[in-house]
Design an enzyme around this catalytic site. Structure first.
Site, PDB file in Angstrom:
ATOM      1  N   HIS A  47       0.838  -1.202   0.000  1.00  0.00           N
ATOM      2  CA  HIS A  47       0.000   0.000   0.000  1.00  0.00           C
ATOM      3  C   HIS A  47       0.875   1.254   0.000  1.00  0.00           C
ATOM      4  O   HIS A  47       0.607   2.208  -0.738  1.00  0.00           O
ATOM      5  CB  HIS A  47      -0.927  -0.034   1.220  1.00  0.00           C
ATOM      6  N   ASP A  89      -6.257   1.835  -1.939  1.00  0.00           N
ATOM      7  CA  ASP A  89      -6.932   1.529  -0.676  1.00  0.00           C
ATOM      8  C   ASP A  89      -7.747   0.241  -0.780  1.00  0.00           C
ATOM      9  O   ASP A  89      -7.746  -0.587   0.137  1.00  0.00           O
ATOM     10  CB  ASP A  89      -7.826   2.695  -0.252  1.00  0.00           C
TER      11      ASP A  89
END
Length: 121
Positions: A47, A89
């Site tokens: 991420h 996300d």
């Protein structure tokens, strides 16, 4: 933004982003270094790398819209930054869900000084 990401995490895992993912391992939360401690920490590493590929965006503050279609996260059309942040996300939230079985409370509130070394994206 962090608001939408937190909601995605809650919906996917049943866990609140804070405290369960806000300072987990070496990569979940602000910054990161060293080798990820487990699969969940690796989700955060990936991420962070995803956000790193968005130098002209503000992932922590740019708001975006998403919905659920048959239980799946669908990022709604927005600006280029909003779309890319949402996809980063979404991938992380799904990764967290897929690795719930190895989530370990010993890595919650993990001290930064135990994270040594560098890992490149």
């Amino acid at each position: 933004s962090l608001l939408e990401f937190g909601m995605m995490i809650l919906e996917e895992t049943g866990k609140l982003a804070v405290p369960f993912y806000s300072s987990y391992g070496c990569y979940c939360g602000w910054g990161g270094k060293a080798t990820p401690k487990d699969a969940t920490d690796r989700c955060c590493f990936v991420h962070d790398c995803c956000y790193g590929n968005l130098p002209d965006c503000n992932p922590k503050s740019d708001r975006y819209k998403y919905k659920r279609v048959n239980g799946a996260i669908v990022c709604e059309q927005g600006t280029s930054c909003e779309n890319r942040i949402c996809e980063c996300d979404k991938a992380a939230a799904i990764c967290f869900r897929r690795n719930l079985n190895t989530y370990s409370k010993i890595y919650m509130l993990y001290p930064d000084f135990l994270c040594k070394g560098e890992l490149k994206c």
